[in-house]
Design a protein around this motif. Structure first.
Motif, PDB file in Angstrom:
ATOM      1  N   TYR A   1       0.801  -1.157   0.139  1.00 48.70           N
ATOM      2  CA  TYR A   1       0.062  -0.038   0.082  1.00 48.70           C
ATOM      3  C   TYR A   1       0.828   1.192  -0.022  1.00 48.70           C
ATOM      4  CZ  TYR A   1       0.764  -0.564   5.029  1.00 48.70           C
ATOM      5  OH  TYR A   1       1.236  -0.793   6.279  1.00 48.70           O
ATOM      6  N   ALA A   2       2.097   1.045  -0.198  1.00 49.35           N
ATOM      7  CA  ALA A   2       3.067   2.336  -0.210  1.00 49.35           C
ATOM      8  C   ALA A   2       2.863   3.028  -1.373  1.00 49.35           C
ATOM      9  CB  ALA A   2       4.505   1.840   0.307  1.00 49.35           C
TER      10      ALA A   2
ATOM     11  N   ARG B   1      -8.622  -3.405  -3.242  1.00 44.25           N
ATOM     12  CA  ARG B   1      -9.426  -3.247  -2.001  1.00 44.25           C
ATOM     13  C   ARG B   1     -10.625  -2.359  -2.015  1.00 44.25           C
ATOM     14  NH1 ARG B   1      -8.864  -0.996   3.516  1.00 44.25           N
ATOM     15  NH2 ARG B   1      -8.820  -2.678   4.944  1.00 44.25           N
ATOM     16  N   PHE B   2     -11.837  -2.691  -1.625  1.00 46.78           N
ATOM     17  CA  PHE B   2     -12.937  -1.796  -1.513  1.00 46.78           C
ATOM     18  C   PHE B   2     -12.854  -0.986  -0.089  1.00 46.78           C
ATOM     19  CE2 PHE B   2     -13.830  -5.530  -3.911  1.00 46.78           C
ATOM     20  CZ  PHE B   2     -14.476  -4.951  -5.217  1.00 46.78           C
TER      21      PHE B   2
ATOM     22  N   SER C   1     -20.861   7.610  -1.354  1.00 43.50           N
ATOM     23  CA  SER C   1     -20.162   8.137  -2.652  1.00 43.50           C
ATOM     24  C   SER C   1     -19.255   9.167  -2.226  1.00 43.50           C
ATOM     25  CB  SER C   1     -21.311   8.336  -3.747  1.00 43.50           C
ATOM     26  OG  SER C   1     -22.067   9.596  -3.176  1.00 43.50           O
ATOM     27  N   ALA C   2     -19.382   9.968  -1.231  1.00 43.01           N
ATOM     28  CA  ALA C   2     -18.450  11.069  -1.086  1.00 43.01           C
ATOM     29  C   ALA C   2     -17.137  10.677  -0.702  1.00 43.01           C
ATOM     30  CB  ALA C   2     -19.409  11.960   0.280  1.00 43.01           C
ATOM     31  N   ASP C   3     -16.929   9.662   0.032  1.00 38.44           N
ATOM     32  CA  ASP C   3     -15.267   9.306   0.542  1.00 38.44           C
ATOM     33  C   ASP C   3     -15.152   7.701   0.272  1.00 38.44           C
ATOM     34  OD1 ASP C   3     -17.186   7.763   2.470  1.00 38.44           O
ATOM     35  OD2 ASP C   3     -16.386   9.462   4.200  1.00 38.44           O
ATOM     36  N   SER C   4     -15.476   7.109  -0.678  1.00 40.77           N
ATOM     37  CA  SER C   4     -14.999   5.564  -0.730  1.00 40.77           C
ATOM     38  C   SER C   4     -14.584   5.402  -2.179  1.00 40.77           C
ATOM     39  CB  SER C   4     -16.317   4.767  -0.699  1.00 40.77           C
ATOM     40  OG  SER C   4     -17.054   4.953   0.670  1.00 40.77           O
ATOM     41  N   ILE C   5     -13.731   4.425  -2.211  1.00 42.70           N
ATOM     42  CA  ILE C   5     -12.767   4.188  -3.377  1.00 42.70           C
ATOM     43  C   ILE C   5     -12.741   2.568  -3.733  1.00 42.70           C
ATOM     44  CG2 ILE C   5     -11.767   6.197  -3.158  1.00 42.70           C
ATOM     45  CD1 ILE C   5      -9.432   4.689  -1.658  1.00 42.70           C
ATOM     46  N   ILE C   6     -12.033   2.396  -4.812  1.00 41.71           N
ATOM     47  CA  ILE C   6     -11.515   1.063  -4.988  1.00 41.71           C
ATOM     48  C   ILE C   6     -10.193   1.285  -4.937  1.00 41.71           C
ATOM     49  CG2 ILE C   6     -11.386  -0.714  -6.636  1.00 41.71           C
ATOM     50  CD1 ILE C   6     -14.124  -0.279  -5.645  1.00 41.71           C
ATOM     51  N   ALA C   7      -9.291   0.749  -4.160  1.00 45.10           N
ATOM     52  CA  ALA C   7      -7.886   1.096  -3.791  1.00 45.10           C
ATOM     53  C   ALA C   7      -7.320   0.104  -4.683  1.00 45.10           C
ATOM     54  CB  ALA C   7      -7.649   0.813  -2.422  1.00 45.10           C
ATOM     55  N   VAL C   8      -6.341   0.414  -5.592  1.00 40.97           N
ATOM     56  CA  VAL C   8      -5.337  -0.178  -6.319  1.00 40.97           C
ATOM     57  C   VAL C   8      -3.995  -0.199  -5.840  1.00 40.97           C
ATOM     58  CG1 VAL C   8      -4.666  -1.223  -8.572  1.00 40.97           C
ATOM     59  CG2 VAL C   8      -7.066  -0.011  -8.207  1.00 40.97           C
ATOM     60  N   GLN C   9      -3.426  -0.927  -5.167  1.00 39.84           N
ATOM     61  CA  GLN C   9      -2.073  -0.865  -4.451  1.00 39.84           C
ATOM     62  C   GLN C   9      -1.100  -1.680  -5.246  1.00 39.84           C
ATOM     63  OE1 GLN C   9      -3.684  -2.136  -0.847  1.00 39.84           O
ATOM     64  NE2 GLN C   9      -4.379  -0.254  -0.286  1.00 39.84           N
ATOM     65  N   PHE C  10       0.107  -1.073  -5.489  1.00 39.58           N
ATOM     66  CA  PHE C  10       1.045  -1.784  -6.169  1.00 39.58           C
ATOM     67  C   PHE C  10       2.710  -1.429  -5.783  1.00 39.58           C
ATOM     68  CE2 PHE C  10      -1.233   1.181  -8.853  1.00 39.58           C
ATOM     69  CZ  PHE C  10      -0.383   2.253  -8.913  1.00 39.58           C
TER      70      PHE C  10
ATOM     71  N   ARG D   1       4.840  -2.649  -3.525  1.00 43.06           N
ATOM     72  CA  ARG D   1       5.916  -3.697  -2.936  1.00 43.06           C
ATOM     73  C   ARG D   1       6.725  -4.121  -4.010  1.00 43.06           C
ATOM     74  NH1 ARG D   1       2.908  -7.438   0.643  1.00 43.06           N
ATOM     75  NH2 ARG D   1       2.412  -8.410  -1.360  1.00 43.06           N
ATOM     76  N   THR D   2       6.410  -3.823  -5.188  1.00 41.81           N
ATOM     77  CA  THR D   2       7.252  -4.558  -6.511  1.00 41.81           C
ATOM     78  C   THR D   2       7.777  -3.189  -7.522  1.00 41.81           C
ATOM     79  OG1 THR D   2       5.844  -6.172  -6.553  1.00 41.81           O
ATOM     80  CG2 THR D   2       7.278  -5.803  -8.388  1.00 41.81           C
ATOM     81  N   ARG D   3       8.931  -3.412  -7.693  1.00 40.05           N
ATOM     82  CA  ARG D   3       9.614  -2.245  -8.819  1.00 40.05           C
ATOM     83  C   ARG D   3       9.063  -2.677 -10.114  1.00 40.05           C
ATOM     84  NH1 ARG D   3      13.913  -1.847 -12.364  1.00 40.05           N
ATOM     85  NH2 ARG D   3      14.735   0.362 -12.593  1.00 40.05           N
ATOM     86  N   GLN D   4       7.928  -1.958 -10.614  1.00 41.58           N
ATOM     87  CA  GLN D   4       7.220  -2.354 -11.863  1.00 41.58           C
ATOM     88  C   GLN D   4       6.760  -1.220 -12.641  1.00 41.58           C
ATOM     89  OE1 GLN D   4       4.004  -4.815 -10.605  1.00 41.58           O
ATOM     90  NE2 GLN D   4       3.726  -3.699  -8.662  1.00 41.58           N
ATOM     91  N   ALA D   5       6.524  -1.183 -13.750  1.00 42.61           N
ATOM     92  CA  ALA D   5       5.498  -0.191 -14.503  1.00 42.61           C
ATOM     93  C   ALA D   5       4.466  -0.872 -15.105  1.00 42.61           C
ATOM     94  CB  ALA D   5       6.619   0.170 -15.570  1.00 42.61           C
TER      95      ALA D   5
END
Length: 382
Positions: free
Chosen positions: A92-93, A133-134, A170-179, A181-185
């Motif tokens: 999640y960094a 993550r929701f 809807s005011a403060d919720s997201i789909i969190a996409v976290q990546f 931990r890996t050096r990547q593009a």
């Protein structure tokens, strides 16, 4: 939003100017609404995000985010490229947040699907890694449905589904996409979120792509052309938000560039300026001594002040300890769209994603519309 590490003791007076903006007419609101309705009609369940938008909030001290436009990209011809320059201990960094436009009720089935591919990755098989993550985008960031995905080298459609363990507003919720931990593009294209269905594509991603439409291009005010190197993404207005003084709402505004704005509303007296805030990420590096220009498009809707103008403030702050800040300013906003220009010099260097622009709207009863925000590095010698 991260808690403020530095109280706003004093606001320096730097070069701040306001310029009136011309009226920009458009019919995009009706077109966008019709396109979303057409897409919703083809999808299972109910659409709860805006799939035409990829200007998602991204974060990470070692992350560079940029836009990619190419007709070969499925689902609309545009994507966001995320380059993690250095792997972190926790996934999640670094990540990006896909905002919701409708509320998800507790117990609902919620599903997100998106196009993605890996450009390169420091993994054994060369494939990228991300986690979905929701969640709510407010501390302590409660969420559910975590799932880690392996992203291949070719464009493909990926889905994650879960039963909502809590209500997502809807005011403060997201789909969190976290990546992080890996050096990547990795490149991520059109994303779709629905409730009431555990699969989106069904017959395959081609059916989803057929209903896609184009992503609006970046617009630059004439008065800012030639200012320097752009350090942020002005097309993005899904920033981090925080504070207890009021609320914020994303709006379609045909009178301003890119026709998107966020309305900040403070309903009660007795708050402080920093009690309602937006955080604008600065994606590119800042070097010590850089001459910076910040341009903020804004207007006052209403304000309980003597002159009827809203009061706001800004500063640039580091994203990691000790969270040093500079370029603190307070300014008033008129009733017409204005371009507020702030010039400052960086007292130290920050890596890509290592600094962010904080904007504050608390302190008094008022409503303010915030449009595009531009952060430039002026060329040396100018």
């Amino acid at each position: 939003m991260r808690p403020l590490r530095h109280p706003f003791r004093a606001l320096a007076t730097l070069a701040v100017a306001s310029l009136a903006l011309p009226f920009i007419a458009g019919t995009a609101a009706a077109q966008d609404s019709a396109a979303l309705e057409a897409l919703d009609a083809q999808l299972p369940g109910d659409l709860v995000n805006d799939p035409s938008r990829i200007d998602w909030q991204s974060y990470g001290a070692d992350l560079e985010a940029s836009s990619v436009v190419d007709e070969s990209i499925p689902g609309g011809g545009a994507a966001r490229r995320f380059e993690v320059k250095r792997a972190a201990e926790f996934i999640y960094a670094a990540g990006t947040n896909i905002p919701l436009t409708e509320t998800v009720r507790r117990g609902d089935t919620v599903t997100v699907g998106f196009y993605a591919r890996t450009i390169e990755a420091d993994t054994e098989d060369g494939n990228g890694v991300l986690r979905v993550r929701f969640q709510r985008n407010v501390e302590p960031y409660p969420g559910f449905g975590e799932q880690t995905l392996t992203i291949g080298r070719d464009w493909a459609w990926y889905e994650v589904s879960a039963q909502a363990e809590q209500r997502l507003r809807s005011a403060d919720s997201i789909i969190a996409v976290q990546f992080g931990r890996t050096r990547q593009a990795i490149e991520i294209g059109q994303a779709i979120v629905v409730t009431g269905a555990d699969s989106i594509a069904g017959a395959g991603p081609v059916a989803v792509a057929a209903a896609a439409y184009a992503i609006p291009e970046l617009e630059m005010p004439e008065s800012l052309e030639g200012t320097g190197t752009l350090l942020n993404d002005p097309g993005q207005n899904f920033w981090k938000f925080g504070g207890s003084a009021g609320r914020f709402e994303s709006r379609h505004e045909p009178e301003i560039w890119m026709m998107r704005a966020t309305r900040f509303s403070v309903a009660e007296d007795g708050t402080t300026l920093t009690d309602l805030a937006a955080t604008v990420p600065i994606n590119q590096r800042i070097d010590e001594g850089d001459e910076l220009v910040i341009a903020i498009a804004a207007r006052t809707i209403s304000a309980q002040s003597e002159d009827g103008r809203a009061v706001a403030a800004s500063r640039i702050q580091g994203t990691s300890p000790p969270f040093e800040s500079f370029a603190a300013n307070r300014f008033r906003i008129g009733p017409q769209w204005q371009l507020i220009r702030i010039e400052t010099r960086a007292p130290r260097g920050y890596g890509a994603g290592g600094a962010e622009l904080e904007l504050y709207f608390g302190g008094t009863v008022q409503e303010v519309d915030l449009g595009p925000v531009y952060v430039f590095r002026k060329a040396r010698g100018e």
